[in-house]
Design a protein around this motif. Structure first.
Motif, mmCIF file in Angstrom:
data_model
loop_
_atom_site.group_PDB
_atom_site.id
_atom_site.type_symbol
_atom_site.label_atom_id
_atom_site.label_comp_id
_atom_site.label_asym_id
_atom_site.label_seq_id
_atom_site.Cartn_x
_atom_site.Cartn_y
_atom_site.Cartn_z
ATOM 1 N N VAL A 40 -13.076 25.644 6.084
ATOM 2 C CA VAL A 40 -13.687 25.008 4.913
ATOM 3 C C VAL A 40 -14.667 23.937 5.376
ATOM 4 O O VAL A 40 -14.556 23.403 6.478
ATOM 5 C CB VAL A 40 -12.614 24.385 3.976
ATOM 6 C CG1 VAL A 40 -11.744 25.456 3.357
ATOM 7 C CG2 VAL A 40 -11.756 23.385 4.712
ATOM 8 N N THR A 41 -15.611 23.624 4.522
ATOM 9 C CA THR A 41 -16.658 22.670 4.872
ATOM 10 C C THR A 41 -16.241 21.234 4.641
ATOM 11 O O THR A 41 -16.870 20.325 5.156
ATOM 12 C CB THR A 41 -17.928 22.932 4.051
ATOM 13 O OG1 THR A 41 -17.610 22.799 2.669
ATOM 14 C CG2 THR A 41 -18.473 24.317 4.336
ATOM 15 N N GLY A 42 -15.225 21.013 3.853
ATOM 16 C CA GLY A 42 -14.778 19.655 3.578
ATOM 17 C C GLY A 42 -15.610 18.970 2.517
ATOM 18 O O GLY A 42 -15.657 17.751 2.442
ATOM 19 N N SER A 43 -16.261 19.732 1.685
ATOM 20 C CA SER A 43 -17.145 19.156 0.676
ATOM 21 C C SER A 43 -16.422 18.766 -0.613
ATOM 22 O O SER A 43 -17.067 18.367 -1.574
ATOM 23 C CB SER A 43 -18.258 20.148 0.348
ATOM 24 O OG SER A 43 -17.705 21.334 -0.175
ATOM 25 N N SER A 44 -15.106 18.848 -0.618
ATOM 26 C CA SER A 44 -14.369 18.543 -1.845
ATOM 27 C C SER A 44 -14.301 17.049 -2.136
ATOM 28 O O SER A 44 -14.003 16.645 -3.244
ATOM 29 C CB SER A 44 -12.950 19.107 -1.762
ATOM 30 O OG SER A 44 -12.201 18.389 -0.811
ATOM 31 N N GLY A 45 -14.553 16.213 -1.133
ATOM 32 C CA GLY A 45 -14.498 14.773 -1.337
ATOM 33 C C GLY A 45 -13.124 14.178 -1.140
ATOM 34 O O GLY A 45 -12.920 12.994 -1.344
ATOM 35 N N LYS A 46 -12.156 14.980 -0.730
ATOM 36 C CA LYS A 46 -10.792 14.490 -0.513
ATOM 37 C C LYS A 46 -10.559 14.219 0.962
ATOM 38 O O LYS A 46 -11.193 14.801 1.831
ATOM 39 C CB LYS A 46 -9.770 15.526 -0.968
ATOM 40 C CG LYS A 46 -9.729 15.735 -2.454
ATOM 41 C CD LYS A 46 -8.623 16.713 -2.779
ATOM 42 C CE LYS A 46 -8.513 16.945 -4.269
ATOM 43 N NZ LYS A 46 -7.444 17.912 -4.567
ATOM 44 N N THR A 47 -9.626 13.336 1.240
ATOM 45 C CA THR A 47 -9.179 13.063 2.601
ATOM 46 C C THR A 47 -7.778 13.634 2.744
ATOM 47 O O THR A 47 -6.934 13.450 1.879
ATOM 48 C CB THR A 47 -9.166 11.547 2.868
ATOM 49 O OG1 THR A 47 -10.484 11.049 2.674
ATOM 50 C CG2 THR A 47 -8.714 11.249 4.267
ATOM 51 N N TYR A 48 -7.540 14.347 3.845
ATOM 52 C CA TYR A 48 -6.244 14.967 4.099
ATOM 53 C C TYR A 48 -5.651 14.387 5.378
ATOM 54 O O TYR A 48 -6.330 13.731 6.150
ATOM 55 C CB TYR A 48 -6.393 16.487 4.254
ATOM 56 C CG TYR A 48 -6.955 17.157 3.029
ATOM 57 C CD1 TYR A 48 -6.146 17.453 1.949
ATOM 58 C CD2 TYR A 48 -8.303 17.490 2.951
ATOM 59 C CE1 TYR A 48 -6.654 18.073 0.810
ATOM 60 C CE2 TYR A 48 -8.826 18.104 1.819
ATOM 61 C CZ TYR A 48 -7.996 18.390 0.766
ATOM 62 O OH TYR A 48 -8.508 19.000 -0.350
ATOM 63 N N ARG A 49 -4.374 14.643 5.641
ATOM 64 C CA ARG A 49 -3.690 14.198 6.838
ATOM 65 C C ARG A 49 -3.396 15.424 7.690
ATOM 66 O O ARG A 49 -2.696 16.341 7.252
ATOM 67 C CB ARG A 49 -2.394 13.489 6.452
ATOM 68 C CG ARG A 49 -1.551 12.983 7.562
ATOM 69 C CD ARG A 49 -2.039 11.764 8.243
ATOM 70 N NE ARG A 49 -2.304 10.655 7.343
ATOM 71 C CZ ARG A 49 -2.777 9.499 7.761
ATOM 72 N NH1 ARG A 49 -3.019 9.316 9.038
ATOM 73 N NH2 ARG A 49 -3.024 8.533 6.922
#
Length: 103
Positions: A40-49
């Motif tokens: 995934v590109t990470g464009s969702s705006g969320k931060t994950y652990r």
């Protein structure tokens, strides 16, 4: 006046199907079983652990979403390098600051 003009570009409407929203997942065979892996590109705006290094996967950073085959509710967001090195690493143990280091 300049011969070139700034023209408004028309917005392109994205195709609304599963592939454009979620990406394409692949099935990978590992010693601990079969895993579905999706880049995934990470464009969702969320931060994950990341479960591999216990650090944040920041918004806007490309990473992998992985889950055991048939268990989509167990999906986790991993750094790509952490996912590839997960079998070489030991478990990440969470300790409080005043806990004994060895024992």
């Amino acid at each position: 006046m300049s011969p070139r003009r700034n023209r408004r570009q028309q917005a392109v409407t994205p195709v609304d199907d599963d592939r454009s929203r979620h990406g394409v997942d692949t099935l990978e065979n590992w010693p601990d079983g079969q895993w579905r892996v999706r880049a995934v590109t990470g464009s969702s705006g969320k931060t994950y652990r990341c479960p591999g290094c216990d650090q944040e996967v920041r918004a806007g950073t490309g990473h992998l979403v992985c889950w055991p085959e048939g268990h989509i509710d167990d999906r986790r967001h991993w750094h790509t390098a952490c996912w590839r090195a997960r079998l070489r690493r030991g478990p990440v143990i969470q300790r409080s600051r005043n806990a004994p280091r060895y024992g």
